[in-house]
Structures are given as structure tokens and as C-alpha cells.
Motif scaffolding. Structure first.
Motif, PDB file in Angstrom:
ATOM      1  N   GLY A 122       0.807  -1.218   0.000  1.00  0.00           N
ATOM      2  CA  GLY A 122       0.000   0.000   0.000  1.00  0.00           C
ATOM      3  C   GLY A 122       0.838   1.265   0.000  1.00  0.00           C
ATOM      4  N   PRO A 123       1.756   1.430   0.970  1.00  0.00           N
ATOM      5  CA  PRO A 123       2.600   2.630   0.975  1.00  0.00           C
ATOM      6  C   PRO A 123       3.498   2.721  -0.271  1.00  0.00           C
ATOM      7  N   GLN A 124       3.964   1.579  -0.767  1.00  0.00           N
ATOM      8  CA  GLN A 124       4.795   1.595  -1.981  1.00  0.00           C
ATOM      9  C   GLN A 124       3.969   2.064  -3.170  1.00  0.00           C
ATOM     10  N   LEU A 125       2.741   1.614  -3.242  1.00  0.00           N
ATOM     11  CA  LEU A 125       1.860   2.031  -4.323  1.00  0.00           C
ATOM     12  C   LEU A 125       1.532   3.516  -4.202  1.00  0.00           C
ATOM     13  N   GLN A 126       1.344   3.997  -2.978  1.00  0.00           N
ATOM     14  CA  GLN A 126       1.050   5.416  -2.780  1.00  0.00           C
ATOM     15  C   GLN A 126       2.243   6.274  -3.209  1.00  0.00           C
ATOM     16  N   LYS A 127       3.468   5.825  -2.938  1.00  0.00           N
ATOM     17  CA  LYS A 127       4.663   6.554  -3.397  1.00  0.00           C
ATOM     18  C   LYS A 127       4.749   6.549  -4.920  1.00  0.00           C
ATOM     19  N   THR A 128       4.380   5.441  -5.526  1.00  0.00           N
ATOM     20  CA  THR A 128       4.374   5.356  -6.992  1.00  0.00           C
ATOM     21  C   THR A 128       3.356   6.337  -7.564  1.00  0.00           C
ATOM     22  N   LEU A 129       2.179   6.397  -6.961  1.00  0.00           N
ATOM     23  CA  LEU A 129       1.155   7.343  -7.414  1.00  0.00           C
ATOM     24  C   LEU A 129       1.652   8.779  -7.285  1.00  0.00           C
ATOM     25  N   GLU A 130       2.365   9.068  -6.203  1.00  0.00           N
ATOM     26  CA  GLU A 130       2.909  10.422  -6.027  1.00  0.00           C
ATOM     27  C   GLU A 130       3.916  10.746  -7.124  1.00  0.00           C
ATOM     28  N   ARG A 131       4.779   9.775  -7.462  1.00  0.00           N
ATOM     29  CA  ARG A 131       5.748   9.998  -8.550  1.00  0.00           C
ATOM     30  C   ARG A 131       5.036  10.263  -9.873  1.00  0.00           C
ATOM     31  N   LEU A 132       3.954   9.551 -10.119  1.00  0.00           N
ATOM     32  CA  LEU A 132       3.247   9.682 -11.390  1.00  0.00           C
ATOM     33  C   LEU A 132       2.372  10.930 -11.471  1.00  0.00           C
ATOM     34  N   THR A 133       1.775  11.331 -10.344  1.00  0.00           N
ATOM     35  CA  THR A 133       0.772  12.405 -10.377  1.00  0.00           C
ATOM     36  C   THR A 133       1.178  13.673  -9.628  1.00  0.00           C
ATOM     37  N   GLY A 134       2.155  13.566  -8.734  1.00  0.00           N
ATOM     38  CA  GLY A 134       2.503  14.698  -7.889  1.00  0.00           C
ATOM     39  C   GLY A 134       1.588  14.826  -6.675  1.00  0.00           C
ATOM     40  N   GLN A 135       0.639  13.932  -6.554  1.00  0.00           N
ATOM     41  CA  GLN A 135      -0.318  13.965  -5.442  1.00  0.00           C
ATOM     42  C   GLN A 135       0.038  12.871  -4.446  1.00  0.00           C
ATOM     43  N   HIS A 136       0.200  13.251  -3.170  1.00  0.00           N
ATOM     44  CA  HIS A 136       0.569  12.259  -2.157  1.00  0.00           C
ATOM     45  C   HIS A 136      -0.587  11.842  -1.263  1.00  0.00           C
ATOM     46  N   THR A 137      -1.773  12.381  -1.528  1.00  0.00           N
ATOM     47  CA  THR A 137      -2.934  12.094  -0.680  1.00  0.00           C
ATOM     48  C   THR A 137      -3.941  11.203  -1.417  1.00  0.00           C
ATOM     49  N   VAL A 138      -4.885  10.659  -0.661  1.00  0.00           N
ATOM     50  CA  VAL A 138      -6.016   9.944  -1.229  1.00  0.00           C
ATOM     51  C   VAL A 138      -7.274  10.743  -0.931  1.00  0.00           C
ATOM     52  N   PRO A 139      -8.299  10.588  -1.718  1.00  0.00           N
ATOM     53  CA  PRO A 139      -8.379   9.709  -2.867  1.00  0.00           C
ATOM     54  C   PRO A 139      -7.572  10.252  -4.036  1.00  0.00           C
ATOM     55  N   ASN A 140      -7.144   9.347  -4.882  1.00  0.00           N
ATOM     56  CA  ASN A 140      -6.432   9.692  -6.093  1.00  0.00           C
ATOM     57  C   ASN A 140      -7.293   9.153  -7.228  1.00  0.00           C
ATOM     58  N   VAL A 141      -7.944  10.056  -7.963  1.00  0.00           N
ATOM     59  CA  VAL A 141      -8.994   9.688  -8.905  1.00  0.00           C
ATOM     60  C   VAL A 141      -8.508   9.792 -10.350  1.00  0.00           C
ATOM     61  N   PHE A 142      -8.833   8.756 -11.137  1.00  0.00           N
ATOM     62  CA  PHE A 142      -8.525   8.729 -12.560  1.00  0.00           C
ATOM     63  C   PHE A 142      -9.820   8.442 -13.311  1.00  0.00           C
ATOM     64  N   ILE A 143     -10.069   9.216 -14.372  1.00  0.00           N
ATOM     65  CA  ILE A 143     -11.242   8.988 -15.225  1.00  0.00           C
ATOM     66  C   ILE A 143     -10.759   8.954 -16.671  1.00  0.00           C
ATOM     67  N   GLY A 144     -11.123   7.892 -17.365  1.00  0.00           N
ATOM     68  CA  GLY A 144     -10.730   7.761 -18.759  1.00  0.00           C
ATOM     69  C   GLY A 144      -9.224   7.758 -18.951  1.00  0.00           C
ATOM     70  N   GLY A 145      -8.516   7.194 -17.982  1.00  0.00           N
ATOM     71  CA  GLY A 145      -7.063   7.119 -18.071  1.00  0.00           C
ATOM     72  C   GLY A 145      -6.341   8.394 -17.684  1.00  0.00           C
ATOM     73  N   LYS A 146      -7.088   9.432 -17.324  1.00  0.00           N
ATOM     74  CA  LYS A 146      -6.481  10.721 -16.962  1.00  0.00           C
ATOM     75  C   LYS A 146      -6.615  10.967 -15.467  1.00  0.00           C
ATOM     76  N   HIS A 147      -5.556  11.547 -14.893  1.00  0.00           N
ATOM     77  CA  HIS A 147      -5.576  11.893 -13.473  1.00  0.00           C
ATOM     78  C   HIS A 147      -6.471  13.105 -13.271  1.00  0.00           C
ATOM     79  N   ILE A 148      -7.468  12.965 -12.390  1.00  0.00           N
ATOM     80  CA  ILE A 148      -8.406  14.048 -12.098  1.00  0.00           C
ATOM     81  C   ILE A 148      -7.948  14.829 -10.874  1.00  0.00           C
TER      82      ILE A 148
END
Length: 177
Positions: A122-148
Motif C-alpha cells: 500500500g505505501p509503496q503504491l502510494q509513493k508510486t502514485l505520487e511519482r506519477l501524479t505529484g499527489q501524495h494524498t487519497v483519494p487519487n482519482v482517474f477517469i478515462g485514463g487521466k488523473h483528475i
């Protein structure tokens, strides 16, 4: 490796169901292969051979860690690309609950990935999401393949009347004519 196995075992022993969100886990609590990528992949911690030389355990782990991170990135990209709506969430987070409730009211069943239910990944995935999106918090929402974005961004799109069309374009919701 044993810690990972123990974490996976504890996931297997916990049942997870929620009528308010799309079923992400089977009744056994283990992620469904067809609906949810395997974030629990690990590397072998034994020594490895490169060009006839055997590296130390620590060097092998460092290489493993780098490849694990890139595999997680690829898995996230594949997940958000193959599902109309994806919400990376935590079960206890009120902002995550607000976004999941909003989607439910709109008749949308997102793929919800509860980071706090994934054990050490979980924490590793959250760090990966931060690297990809710049967002370190949840929820992290994607619609149609795009980061919202997060809860505020999603609610703001809804209030402006822009969320419905995004959901329709992604195939998550039939357009209202």
C-alpha cells in the motif's frame, strides 16, 4: 519475503465486501486477478548472477527495489488505462468516502483500490502514485485514463457540470440525453 507472505496471508484471512463500491476483492479478501492487478509481486532476495559474477544480497535487493518500482508504475498505468474510473483510496479516509459516495449517487461503479488493505504494498503504491501524479494524498482519482486529482478536484468538476461528461466519455456512465 516472510513478512510479505504474512501480509498476504492476513489479506486472505480477511473478507472484504462493500455494497457501496465496485467489488474489488473476492469474498476471500484476495485481489481479483480479473479486476485488480497483482501489486504483491516481489523479487527473490537471494544473490543473483550478472555476467558470471554473483552480486551481494544488498545489491540484488537494490536492483529488485528499482524494478519493483517500475513494475508498480506500469501496473498503475495499465490499471487506469483499462478501467473507466479508478479511485485509489483508504477505507478510513473521509475524503475517499465522499468521492465513492458521489460516484454511487451518479450511478458509477469505479474500480476502488484500498491502499490500506494491501499490506506493505500500500505505501509503496502510494509513493508510486505520487511519482506519477505529484499527489501524495487519497483519494487519487482517474477517469478515462487521466488523473483528475483528489476529492476537492472531483467535487469541483461535479459542481461545474464537467464530471458527468467526463464519465460519459470514459464509458463509465451512459450519457443522459
Amino acid at each position: 519475503m516472510m513478512a510479505l507472505m504474512a501480509g498476504t496471508s492476513s489479506l486472505l484471512n480477511r473478507g472484504f465486501e462493500s455494497p457501496s463500491i465496485s467489488p474489488v476483492f473476492l469474498r476471500t479478501g484476495f485481489p481479483s486477478v480479473s479486476r485488480f492487478p497483482n501489486y504483491a509481486s516481489t523479487c527473490n532476495s537471494t544473490s543473483i548472477s550478472l555476467s558470471g559474477r554473483t552480486t551481494s544480497r544488498n545489491a540484488g535487493r537494490a536492483m529488485c527495489s528499482a524494478s519493483f518500482g517500475s513494475r508498480l508504475e506500469e501496473t498503475v498505468k495499465k490499471t487506469v488505462g483499462e478501467n473507466p474510473v479508478v479511485v485509489y483510496s483508504k477505507t478510513w479516509c473521509s475524503y475517499s468516502s465522499e468521492v465513492k459516495s458521489l460516484f454511487k449517487r451518479l450511478g458509477v461503479e469505479p474500480l476502488v483500490i484500498e491502499l490500506d488493505q494491501l499490506g506493505p504494498q500500500g505505501p509503496q503504491l502510494q509513493k508510486t502514485l505520487e511519482r506519477l501524479t505529484g499527489q501524495h494524498t487519497v483519494p487519487n482519482v482517474f477517469i478515462g485514463g487521466k488523473h483528475i486529482g483528489g476529492c476537492t478536484d472531483t467535487v469541483k468538476l461535479h459542481r461545474k457540470g464537467e464530471l458527468g461528461p467526463l464519465l460519459s466519455e470514459s464509458g463509465a456512465k451512459k450519457s443522459e440525453s
